[in-house]
Enzyme design. Structure first.
Site, mmCIF file in Angstrom:
data_model
loop_
_atom_site.group_PDB
_atom_site.id
_atom_site.type_symbol
_atom_site.label_atom_id
_atom_site.label_comp_id
_atom_site.label_asym_id
_atom_site.label_seq_id
_atom_site.Cartn_x
_atom_site.Cartn_y
_atom_site.Cartn_z
ATOM 1 N N GLY A 3 -9.095 3.155 -0.425
ATOM 2 C CA GLY A 3 -9.073 1.552 -0.662
ATOM 3 C C GLY A 3 -8.467 1.169 0.839
ATOM 4 O O GLY A 3 -8.021 2.012 1.551
ATOM 5 N N TYR B 81 -5.749 -8.406 -2.626
ATOM 6 C CA TYR B 81 -5.469 -6.969 -2.181
ATOM 7 C C TYR B 81 -3.995 -6.633 -3.025
ATOM 8 O O TYR B 81 -3.957 -5.656 -3.363
ATOM 9 C CB TYR B 81 -5.428 -6.858 -0.575
ATOM 10 C CG TYR B 81 -4.949 -5.573 -0.217
ATOM 11 C CD1 TYR B 81 -5.749 -4.538 -0.453
ATOM 12 C CD2 TYR B 81 -3.853 -5.619 0.360
ATOM 13 C CE1 TYR B 81 -5.181 -3.128 0.220
ATOM 14 C CE2 TYR B 81 -3.206 -4.152 0.984
ATOM 15 C CZ TYR B 81 -4.169 -3.113 0.654
ATOM 16 O OH TYR B 81 -3.537 -1.732 1.073
#
Lengths: 270, 270, 270, 270, 270, 270
Positions: free
Chosen positions: B75, B138
């Protein structure tokens, strides 16, 4: 002065709880917009019916436009698979909050659940600032949406009250519900309080009636102004005489989430 | 006695951090299995390379099978849209934890982020039990995965350490990083500590180097045994002389999430 | 990039501490404006001398105009009568903060004192959020000014760091100072950190050196970035061998304020 | 000025720890009185030897008379039956405190143990105010004596420092000791600090060396002024390479008491 | 047995609240001494009237002499300038406490105010140990007097109960008062409780009626024994229907101090 | 479904409280076994009488065999010597818990006392997690047995509710009892709640009636489900008019233990 709100959107309006809210929240708004994926019967005066799937973004946005408050109760209190939450529940939550942002809704009252913190032991009596401890994928949809609500408050000023509903049923059905029971009428009172409180920011409150037994604490949520009037206590003699105690060492007795915390993985063969 | 682990899976192994972990974690395991969606170069002795997308469940499960620990760093630390997290990040997290459950992995070290709690004010110095306050979508992937980790620990006994990495860069690049900087070497030390701690259950720890300035507190995470050796302090003269101070009233200066907390909605036109 | 500040005003510049600050803070600002009611010698390059009484509002405002930070150290650490604080200390504090508001000063570093919380027992190790418990009228000037600073932050956005200086002397002079001692150099470091921290809002921090014994805690003030380098420990052998212990049941030994807490009312005949 | 104390009584002086204290505490007192039920060898200059059983009240009182501090380390760190603690340990503790009261001893340093709080989970990092959770009857003697010390402080003004010694051995012998180890030298430093602190009232402090891993917290005991100089960290490579990890789900790994918490009832057949 | 007190001094006796106290506190004392700078009408049997300015030390001391309790309610709940508080309010507070010390008064019940902590956000529900956050110079007189009371308790043994009165009016006049309202009768009950509690030391308690909505918490003040009997809830329908909601993002809605927190600086031109 | 329990053992059944429990707990069990060292009159239907000394292990075990719950109220609320507690009270407590372990009793309701925490100041309003601060040797038997209960829960799964009974008398007899009074009926309700709560683990709860004055807090014990119905308040006028106030500075007024905290050492000559 007239109504408190111009138009409140109630999602999940065809459910048991939704039906109570539909009948009870009318006086707070000039119009109620009722939304469910299921049919909701005839529209009463002042009601608008929208049958759609909240995970459909376009439909969701269309339903939110023109409302100034959302009471988000859609969803069923049962364990479900990750794929299901990914497809349905999480998008529905996003659509509600993002719709609120885009169309100027200022407050969301969200039906969260005790299962957002279900793994806290009963004797710890978690309050509204206890860390998340989801007990199921269902609980995980609640922690996710609470965090989403927190983000939309901190960043875009959408107020939320997350109602961590414990056990909303017609009557307490087992011994755990002697502390966790929330009557339909008290659920309505709780929702009203959450809509009327002058300032909520991002707030969390547990939803139970005025039960002598209490395994969660609203000590830090008194600003919401929720005062229950029903009590599981009147049902205690019946429940105690008919339903055996759980083993206190069992997971279901040990934690506030009860049987959900003992539920198997949804993908496992039963 | 031999290696601490039989096989550690490192996800995100092609990234900057992943590359440091790849070079540093070798001594802890007989084999390292490296996973990334990008190419990872040649396999060194003891390495196994798996190029795949973690959101592909079948591929993820295949990569997890045979490992006894997972270091989940896949990620990118950037804001992203809800649709993106729904498609990529959340499924990847689920696949890691469900794979761990199905294939007997006992511990996951997860690269969470300061952005899981980014809206806490700097002067509150949040510790590892402060409530979630994500500052971005996020950040919301981080709070979701932390809650998922909590569920997998409470219900299925998979241990996790969630490393809330603050600012892992070659050098502190601005004034905020004087407290938030984590050197690559200290990031490796932190990961090692998380792997070696005898018992972690579900634990959270902040990832910074030994900086005099500290806007987060690991006081309740000392059982992990992380002791940083680098410090942003040696970079302070350079940073202070070259980079102007932010307005202390700005969101970026006010909260621990810094600029992320001031980032616009990812779907808004720039 | 040049200096961190355009012009820092140091009040109490003729005192011992003030003199250290005068010599140490120069690099942080293009100019230092030094203020005291007493003479301050010759002005060095970059210095501006203002001899006046801070309780004189007009003079105080004139001194503040043109500064972008204030280091407010005026005042003597001794017990004094209520009439004296009413005439001198409280007006001086008001003039500093109101001057800051009127002339756009953004940050004040204030020399508060351990005597703002002097009646907390030593074994409670009060942190920076412990309630006020002043031990003298002197301590009351500190609690008043801290509350004034809090008001000016919450309402008008003036940032403050209140340094609760413990015992700033050339050397530890008694057993209590083995925990409470702050070297002059560390006092300078503390002031620098308070000036340079990117965001302080309203913050409180205790001023001691790096002493093994610590009866107060800065655990929640780490965002200031103060790291002491001196220590009373090297003086411990001398102090322990020459100075007898107090009766542990005496007020002076019992509370963090030490002898001040045992001082008589200033109006009482001695 | 001369010695800090006139005469310190050390109980358990024939043990390993007692022997270190005997050699280290000499400089603090004009005389050391050493007590054990076992022989203690020859008396060095300044030493007085008393061989007796502390549970014998008359003998205990005779040993206490004339001392101005007691370092109470008698007793073995092992599980024992209730009948044994009733016959030996509890009376010994009472005799120490009641003797202190009757003969004017002002401070007692008591070797309590981590096993007074042994059932707290490692990841909770209990501090010195965490509730008692004894893990054995041995631990119960420690909680009892701590409460006795509390009573003698609150009611009769006898000060106590309860040292919750974790693992005092020549070297860390297993993975748990990487956090719990206390070197003999640091144990001496801890005892010295407890004797020299100007004011302790009733205080509790954990006894470990300066280990990176720390499953207990002395954050609220810094007023004692204990600063360890040894560290288990230098032993970590050897321990990690030679000794396997425990199952993190086992009781011994789960709680700070380690293996004691898993010990069977002393009266049960093995 | 006769009256609880020999003579209670009530300051501010000509005000609305003072008048209620005058009529209600009679049974607690053989005599009431009533003090105000304004005329107070005719003295009833058992009453003594003293018309003077409390900031006149000589007059204040003369009024205090012979009393064994003081109910200090003088002062108006409105913002005022620093010069005014310096001239009037602070000296009055000092005169009350110093008079109590000089003339043997053992307990003071002080009308503090919610504005001592007015900048705490509503959703934080501050309790009685929350730090001071004054919202006005008026609030600053309250924090000052609370700290003065703390000093006089810690040092000279004068007990105080600081009643943080929220909104004492005949009826709730706006939405904020639905949580902050204190009826006159409950104010009397609160004062009686503060006078009768066997031991108060230095205590703080919030003054509101039994309102469902509560943005402050008396959880840690239950030892005072205050039990309100009135409630703003009966006024809620009227208030909600006639008075619009504030913008939840406004300062007045955000913090417990309400409109005071939004009041301009008293010296600023309106 | 029938009775909640098969057979409850009540110890101390000949005492005042025991007699109330004997008459009130009948409906909860098929049989009550009553134990006391004193005669208990005639056995009613469903009752079994066992006259013996609980400190006699064999007799105690015989009495426990066949029971599935124990209500342990034996012992007199008065100060006693250490030798007495060593001979009688501590062995009785051990026999109860060890008997429970050996004979499969799953829950013990123990009559602990406010004197387990008697030295906490009244204005601190200690809750059920406040540290032990026994005020007497009597209090020390309570802290010991609470710790024993904690051990038996953590290690052997015996659940306990420790009722910290405050002042259980026919009527409040002094001013302290206006907060500490527990009516006999409420004591029965409390015991019933402790027996019926689905899960208690190791829990502590204070025993007082519904008094306006409350110097202890059950906020963290609400899971027990105790709701008192009596109140000392109705007795307040009589008590206040007939009984003088204590000196608020006296130990008896200062701490929650009241007069016990001021009691002399039991071995001292009166």
């Amino acid at each position: 002065m007239g109504h408190e709100f111009e138009r409140i959107l109630i999602t999940g309006a065809a459910g048991n709880l939704g039906d109570h809210l539909r009948r009870g929240l009318g006086p707070l708004a000039r119009r109620l917009r009722l939304l469910d994926v299921r049919p909701m019967g005839e529209a009463a005066p002042g009601e608008e019916l929208v049958q759609c799937d909240l995970s459909d973004r376009e439909a969701a946005f269309a339903a939110i436009r023109g409302c100034d408050a959302i009471v988000h109760f859609a969803g069923h209190p049962r364990e479900m698979s990750f794929d299901e939450i990914l497809r349905d529940t999480l998008p529905a939550s996003y659509n509600v909050y993002e719709g609120a942002r885009q169309f100027g809704v200022k407050r969301v009252v969200y039906a969260s659940s005790i299962h957002a913190v279900g793994f806290h032991p009963v004797e710890d009596v978690p309050d509204t600032r206890a860390p998340h401890r989801p007990d199921t994928f269902y609980g995980l949809t609640k922690t996710f949406t609470e965090d989403l609500a927190s983000l939309y408050w901190d960043k875009w000023g959408i107020e939320s009250v997350c109602l961590r509903i414990c056990s909303c049923f017609p009557e307490p059905a087992d011994r755990r519900m002697l502390w966790s029971w929330l009557s339909y009428s008290d659920c309505l009172r709780l929702t009203e309080a959450a809509l009327l409180a002058p300032r909520v920011g991002f707030s969390v409150i547990y939803g139970t009636s005025d039960n002598a037994r209490a395994a969660v604490s609203n000590a830090r949520a008194s600003h919401i102004g929720y005062r229950p009037r029903d009590s599981a206590d009147v049902h205690a003699p019946r429940v105690l005489s008919r339903i055996d105690r759980d083993d206190p060492a069992s997971t279901a007795a040990r934690v506030v989430g009860g049987g959900f915390a003992a539920a198997p993985h949804p993908d496992d063969p039963r």
